[in-house]
Design an enzyme around this catalytic site. Structure first.
Site, short mmCIF file in Angstrom:
data_model
loop_
_atom_site.label_atom_id
_atom_site.label_comp_id
_atom_site.label_asym_id
_atom_site.label_seq_id
_atom_site.Cartn_x
_atom_site.Cartn_y
_atom_site.Cartn_z
N ALA A 123 11.84 -36.61 -8.09
CA ALA A 123 11.70 -36.91 -9.51
C ALA A 123 11.74 -38.43 -9.64
O ALA A 123 12.62 -39.09 -9.09
CB ALA A 123 12.86 -36.30 -10.28
N GLU A 125 0.84 -1.21 0.00
CA GLU A 125 0.00 0.00 0.00
C GLU A 125 0.87 1.25 0.00
O GLU A 125 0.63 2.21 -0.75
CB GLU A 125 -0.89 0.03 1.26
CG GLU A 125 -1.83 -1.15 1.41
CD GLU A 125 -1.21 -2.34 2.15
OE1 GLU A 125 -0.01 -2.61 1.95
OE2 GLU A 125 -1.92 -3.00 2.92
N SER A 133 21.54 -37.69 12.25
CA SER A 133 21.39 -37.85 13.70
C SER A 133 22.71 -38.12 14.41
O SER A 133 22.93 -37.64 15.51
CB SER A 133 20.36 -38.94 14.01
OG SER A 133 20.64 -40.09 13.27
#
Ligand code: AOF
Ligand code: ZN
Length: 381
Positions: free
Chosen positions: A154, A52, A221
């Site tokens: 993919a 704005e 981990s």
């Protein structure tokens, strides 16, 4: 020109901030007076002017009595920048047409109410669906404080992400791989598991020069990552986080030494709460969210993908399907035990299909997180 045309223009402007506004939303704004656009703007980057105020800054004439079209409810709070509602009132804008509601608790409904009580004519929910679709990441992050996770993989037409020997370069064509580069550019984080690092020695960066690369997050981990792999060798240039399991050192005394060695290589170690030696992905998401990472591209292998789905951290899937078949016992995109019955499957909602240079890109949303969790958990207990 109609209200719809002006809002569509605002939506197009909003997209110009893609990849730079995180963790802020994409927002566009158009100011119209006597049937003419007299100002337009967008939120260009986090910390910069809101849409704005950017539209107001472009005005060359008075906006008194004009209409402001804005894709997101104007804010009424002080953040990094002052409230947009103040600027709208100062300019004596007469009507404000709003697309999305702002779920930020500091704004949510208060922006629109403030304008109304000051005598501005306010219309809400205008082209709301289109406006909402600009900001799935912001909406998720502002309400949960955890990153929006996009799982990307993919595979071949027979559902393989590697051949029987483990080779995976390449499954899709150049155009699809370029699309993945784009995704990496707009996500502040990219995550993979240690299995992928050991198998493929990936870089996980954006190849294009001067482009911002995402923070690399490796779920490792026990800190098994080889200090001479490509990720470790490039850690000074590309920020890298190794998420390890808190307490794992107890059973693995050599881990402390590996940790020191990795820290010397500029890798950041993030100790994450763990269960049975495995990283608690929900806890990791909270830690990463607290650092301002609002979106993560998950390029995991089948093991991490399965844990991510089971723990409910995934919001979206982007699946590339290459027009080829590997056959044999090559790896699948989601490993683990799997469900016993088709009725127990994790349900997805198809959001888009596109043909990218002969490969298909399928975009899905997880149908319901709790349903997904139950489905993939049923084998666990
Ligand atoms: C708007 N217009 O263009 C944007 C809004 O820290 P700040 O000052 O950038 O404020 C960020 C918050 O403001 C963000 O969480 C969201 O609620 C709102 N974003 N609001 O009126 C804009 N980007
Ligand atoms: Zn604002």
């Amino acid at each position: 020109m109609t209200d719809r045309d002006y809002m569509e223009r605002a939506i197009a402007l909003a997209r110009k901030g893609l990849g730079r506004t995180n963790p802020n939303p994409l927002v566009g704004a158009v100011i119209v007076k006597d049937g003419r656009i007299i100002g337009e703007g967008w939120h260009d980057h986090c910390g910069g002017l809101h849409a704005e105020r950017s539209a107001i800054a472009s005005l060359t004439e008075s906006a008194e009595g004009s209409t402001l079209y804005v894709t997101l409810e104007p804010c009424c709070h002080w953040g990094r920048t002052p409230p947009c509602t103040d600027a709208i009132l100062e300019q004596k804008i007469g009507r404000v047409v709003i697309g999305s509601r702002d779920p930020n608790p500091k704004v949510s409904g208060k922006g629109a109410a403030l304008l109304r009580s000051a005598g501005v004519q306010v219309e809400e929910d205008f082209l709301r669906e289109e406006c909402d679709s600009l900001n799935p990441v912001f909406f998720h992050y502002i309400t949960t404080q955890t990153p929006y996770v996009i799982m990307k993989y993919a595979m071949t037409a027979d559902g393989k992400i590697a051949t029987r020997t483990g080779a995976s370069k390449w499954i899709t064509g150049e155009a699809a791989r370029q699309k993945v580069q784009e995704l990496r550019r707009i996500c502040p984080g990219i995550m993979a598991g240690i299995g992928t690092v050991l198998a493929d020695d990936p870089l996980l960066t954006v190849r294009e020069e001067n482009a911002r690369s995402p923070v690399r997050i490796i779920c490792d981990s026990r800190l098994r990552i080889p200090p001479d792999c490509r990720i470790c060798r490039t850690a000074e240039q590309y920020p890298t986080i190794l998420a390890c399991a808190a307490g794992a050192e107890k059973d693995d005394p050599a881990m402390a030494r590996r940790r020191q060695q990795l820290e010397r290589r500029s890798l950041r170690i993030l100790e994450t709460p763990a269960r049975d030696g495995h990283i608690d992905l929900n806890a990791l998401m909270r830690l990463l969210g607290a650092e301002g990472i609002d979106a993560i591209l998950l390029e995991g292998g089948g093991t991490l993908n399965e844990s991510a789905l089971r723990s409910g951290i995934v919001q979206e899937l982007q699946v590339f399907v290459a027009p080829k078949i590997f056959g044999g016992n090559g790896k699948s995109p989601v490993e683990g035990e799997g469900v016993a019955l088709p009725s127990e499957a994790l349900g997805l909602e198809l959001r888009g299909i596109s043909n990218i240079g002969g490969d298909l890109l399928l975009r899905y949303q997880i149908r319901s997180r709790s349903a997904g969790k139950e489905a993939l958990c049923s084998q666990e207990s």
